[in-house]
Each structure stands twice: as C-alpha cells, then as structure tokens.
Design an enzyme around this catalytic site. Structure first.
Site, mmCIF file in Angstrom:
data_model
loop_
_atom_site.group_PDB
_atom_site.id
_atom_site.type_symbol
_atom_site.label_atom_id
_atom_site.label_comp_id
_atom_site.label_asym_id
_atom_site.label_seq_id
_atom_site.Cartn_x
_atom_site.Cartn_y
_atom_site.Cartn_z
ATOM 1 N N LYS A 80 0.664 3.192 -20.172
ATOM 2 C CA LYS A 80 1.041 3.707 -18.850
ATOM 3 C C LYS A 80 0.767 5.208 -18.810
ATOM 4 C CE LYS A 80 4.790 1.826 -16.124
ATOM 5 N NZ LYS A 80 6.239 1.741 -16.080
HETATM 6 C C1 E4P Z 1 7.536 0.737 -13.189
HETATM 7 O O1 E4P Z 1 6.829 0.246 -14.011
HETATM 8 C C2 E4P Z 1 8.799 1.454 -13.438
HETATM 9 O O2 E4P Z 1 9.236 1.135 -14.735
HETATM 10 C C3 E4P Z 1 9.935 1.060 -12.535
HETATM 11 O O3 E4P Z 1 9.606 0.015 -11.677
HETATM 12 C C4 E4P Z 1 10.680 2.193 -11.947
HETATM 13 O O4 E4P Z 1 11.657 1.712 -11.087
HETATM 14 P P1 E4P Z 1 12.958 2.487 -10.634
HETATM 15 O O5 E4P Z 1 12.631 3.225 -9.392
HETATM 16 O O6 E4P Z 1 13.969 1.413 -10.388
HETATM 17 O O7 E4P Z 1 13.329 3.398 -11.777
#
Ligand code: E4P
Length: 222
Positions: free
Chosen positions: A83
């Site tokens: 990522k």
């Molecule tokens: C995406 O891969 C992130 O890990 C995640 O969806 C972030 O979500 P949040 O806004 O609930 O922290």
C-alpha cells in the site's frame, strides 16, 4: 464484487475466512498499531490465513524510503500488495514498483484525478475512502462511480477497492456502482447477513414446528 476484510486482527480474519467469505485483506498503520504486535509477524501470519491479496502499507514519506520498504514488504509473502499513499513521492514509487512487478494499492484516494493518476502510474488497486469523504460532506459513492466509468473508458486493469466502509449500505452502494472490491471492517462484515426479520421468521418456524411435533405426539404419531 470481492469482499476484503479491513483489519489486522488474525482471529477475525481466521473466523471469516473459515466461512469462505474473505477474498483478501487490507491493513494500514493504524490497524497494525491496534494489534500491538510486530508488523512483519502480523502481516506474515495474515498471509498464511488468506490466499488472496493482503495489503500492507509503507510508512516512509520519501520515494527512496517507500521503494525500499515496499521491496522488503513484498518479499514477506507471494500474496502481498504494497500500500502506497497518494502523494507525489508515492506516485513515483508506484511507477518503479510496478515496473519491477511488485503489486501496489494506492491508498487515501479522495478525487478522480488522484485515482486516474495512480492507475496511470501502474497501480493494481486504488482505494477511495467512502466514509471519510462522506464525513466532510462529499460523496464517496459518487467518486467510486466516476472512477469506475473512467477506468473502464480507458481500459485500465486497475481494480477499485471501496475503503473506509462504515455500513452494510455502503457495501450495497459500492456494488451498485460496480466497485471491484469492498474492504470491510470485521464489525460491519458480521452485520452483512443479519436481519431482524430473519431472526423473527426463524423463531416463528421453530415455534410452529415444536407445536406440530407436540400435536403429533399427542395423536400417537397419526
Ligand atoms: C483502507 O484500506 C483503509 O484501511 C480503511 O478502509 C480506512 O478506513 P477508516 O476511515 O475507517 O479508517
């Protein structure tokens, strides 16, 4: 649509994977920190539970840091997707990593131009954040709809991961606008198949069945 789990908790991943419902996993530094365990140990464990893509995020900010961390993370298991945050340095890193055959998921995507550039740089996945966009009065679902149309128009192979999912309705909306994947926190995942009317209906069936059995017994099985 594929279902990913948005968690770094190995127990939750194991539980839902055993049900055959998990196509992949996404983590981020906050989710890893919540587990309070070593990053590499956690990611490698997740990769043994799930055979689909497992996203693990770099924490460096510069191009050099991101590329070097990404190469290291990618070496931990064959199903790792690295990522990379949606920044200038991140885009440069995605290009180089994609040329090396390292799979990437560009995260923190909040606009069509960001998603399009990430796809152009060679990202395998892009992650628009639905909940966080909704929080600031924008529409996460509209972004996914636009991104899907544009990526399809130009024949990009990049897959859209609807992220920052906050409800079962987000999952439904993401499916309606052709999101390739929804990554779902464990607490929401568990709610996807429950409905009060299902529980009520089941209780009614059980009650009627018990009454019927009782009557049959009283009639001597006739
Ligand atoms: C995406 O891969 C992130 O890990 C995640 O969806 C972030 O979500 P949040 O806004 O609930 O922290």
């Amino acid at each position: 649509m594929k279902f990913f789990l948005d968690t770094a908790n190995a127990n939750d991943i194991r539980y839902y994977s055993e049900m055959g419902l998990v196509d992949g996993v996404t983590t981020n530094p906050s989710l890893i920190a919540r587990e309070g365990r070593d990053f590499k140990t956690v990611v490698k464990e997740i990769c043994t539970i799930v055979s689909g893509p497992v996203s693990a995020e770099v924490t460096g900010n510069t191009f050099e840091e991101m590329v070097s961390q990404a190469r290291e993370i990618a070496s931990w298991a064959s199903n790792i997707v690295v990522k990379i945050p949606m920044t200038t340095e991140g885009l440069k890193a995605v290009k180089v990593l994609s040329d090396e055959g390292i799979k990437t998921n560009v995260t923190l995507v909040f606009s069509v131009s960001q998603g399009l550039l990430a796809a152009k740089a060679g990202a395998n996945y892009i992650s628009p954040f639905l909940g966080r966009l909704d929080d600031v009065g924008s529409s996460g679902i509209e972004l996914v709809r636009d991104l899907h149309k544009i990526l399809t128009n130009y024949g990009f192979k990049t897959e859209i991961i609807s992220a920052s999912v906050r409800s079962a309705d987000h999952v439904k909306q993401a499916a309606l606008v052709n999101s390739d994947i929804a990554t779902i926190p464990a607490n929401i995942f568990g709610k996807l198949w429950s409905h009060p009317l299902t529980d009520k209906g089941l209780a009614l069936f059980a009650n009627d069945w018990a009454e019927f059995q009782k009557k049959q017994k009283n009639n001597g099985g006739k």
